[in-house]
Motif scaffolding. Structure first.
Motif, PDB file in Angstrom:
ATOM      1  N   ASP A  61     -16.914   9.438  25.816  1.00  0.00           N
ATOM      2  CA  ASP A  61     -15.773   8.509  25.861  1.00  0.00           C
ATOM      3  C   ASP A  61     -14.431   9.226  25.797  1.00  0.00           C
ATOM      4  O   ASP A  61     -13.528   8.830  25.043  1.00  0.00           O
ATOM      5  N   ASN A  62     -14.307  10.297  26.578  1.00  0.00           N
ATOM      6  CA  ASN A  62     -13.055  11.057  26.646  1.00  0.00           C
ATOM      7  C   ASN A  62     -12.608  11.544  25.267  1.00  0.00           C
ATOM      8  O   ASN A  62     -11.423  11.655  24.975  1.00  0.00           O
ATOM      9  N   ASP A  64     -12.726  10.154  22.346  1.00  0.00           N
ATOM     10  CA  ASP A  64     -12.177   9.178  21.394  1.00  0.00           C
ATOM     11  C   ASP A  64     -13.129   9.123  20.198  1.00  0.00           C
ATOM     12  O   ASP A  64     -14.202   8.559  20.275  1.00  0.00           O
ATOM     13  N   SER A  67     -14.703   5.756  19.028  1.00  0.00           N
ATOM     14  CA  SER A  67     -15.809   5.274  19.870  1.00  0.00           C
ATOM     15  C   SER A  67     -17.078   6.071  19.601  1.00  0.00           C
ATOM     16  O   SER A  67     -18.169   5.510  19.464  1.00  0.00           O
ATOM     17  N   TYR A  71     -21.618   5.587  17.868  1.00  0.00           N
ATOM     18  CA  TYR A  71     -22.819   5.859  18.660  1.00  0.00           C
ATOM     19  C   TYR A  71     -24.076   5.796  17.798  1.00  0.00           C
ATOM     20  O   TYR A  71     -24.064   6.143  16.614  1.00  0.00           O
ATOM     21  N   ASP A  75     -27.296   5.975  22.469  1.00  0.00           N
ATOM     22  CA  ASP A  75     -26.247   6.814  23.051  1.00  0.00           C
ATOM     23  C   ASP A  75     -26.668   8.274  23.106  1.00  0.00           C
ATOM     24  O   ASP A  75     -26.352   8.987  24.066  1.00  0.00           O
TER      25      ASP A  75
END
Length: 201
Positions: A61-62, A64, A67, A71, A75
């Motif tokens: 998620d880049n 983040d 976020s 997980y 994930d």
């Protein structure tokens, strides 16, 4: 004009050196990205990290960390089955665990950046002698930060990994003194000069 020798290895290293390495980072997402790349690199080559960076950004998620902290096992499996991803369940779980540790650090210090920059008084460190080489792989500062991060539960944060992180995010300026980036960074950001032998472990 002089140049850091490793920057000329290939285009990826040159771009990373010229546009990112050593530039002070004050954004938590970017700080966590640097830290995660260093953690994932343990036992592997830095070239591989740069090649797979876009894959890491998709998987995590880049970077983040809020976020990532949410997980679960699904994930982990998704990430491990992403084409081109490093197949290390231990490292993937460590990234997730470190994201949760970052949330705890933010609760205590306000941000991940405030926590790490606090060790340098908010200024980029110029160690006497480093700009002319040789440069150590770790020092007393990275050892202290490593020990504190481990106490806080962070994983893959040994003193060598942390020293590389401090270089990458601009807390330590280890560009060669005749490298154009050294002067550019010194002019643009507040610095403090320290004697390296005073960085006791």
């Amino acid at each position: 004009m002089g140049y850091c020798s490793w920057a000329g290895m290939n285009d990826a290293n040159r771009i990373y050196h010229d546009t990112e390495w050593g530039i002070p980072v004050h954004d938590d997402r970017h700080m966590f990205e640097h830290l995660t790349l260093e953690c994932l690199q343990c036992g592997l080559s830095w070239d591989l990290m740069l090649k797979k960076r876009d894959i890491f950004r998709v998987c995590f998620d880049n970077f983040d960390y809020d976020s990532i902290a949410a997980y679960g096992d699904t994930d982990v499996e998704r990430i491990l089955h992403t084409e081109g991803m490093i197949r290390s369940p231990r490292k993937v779980r460590a990234v997730i665990h470190n994201a949760r540790c970052c949330q705890e650090v933010r609760r205590e210090f306000g941000s991940l950046c405030d926590y790490i920059w606090g060790y340098a008084g908010g200024k980029t460190i110029l160690y006497q002698g480093h700009a002319a080489g040789p440069i150590p792989v770790s020092n007393g500062l990275s050892d202290r930060i490593s020990k504190d991060m481990k106490k806080r539960g962070f994983q893959y944060v040994g003193p060598v990994t942390i020293y590389s992180h401090l270089q990458a995010c601009g807390i330590i300026n280890d560009h060669d003194k005749d490298c154009p980036c050294w002067q550019k960074l010194v002019r643009a950001y507040p610095t403090v000069t320290k004697r390296r032998e005073h960085e006791v472990r």
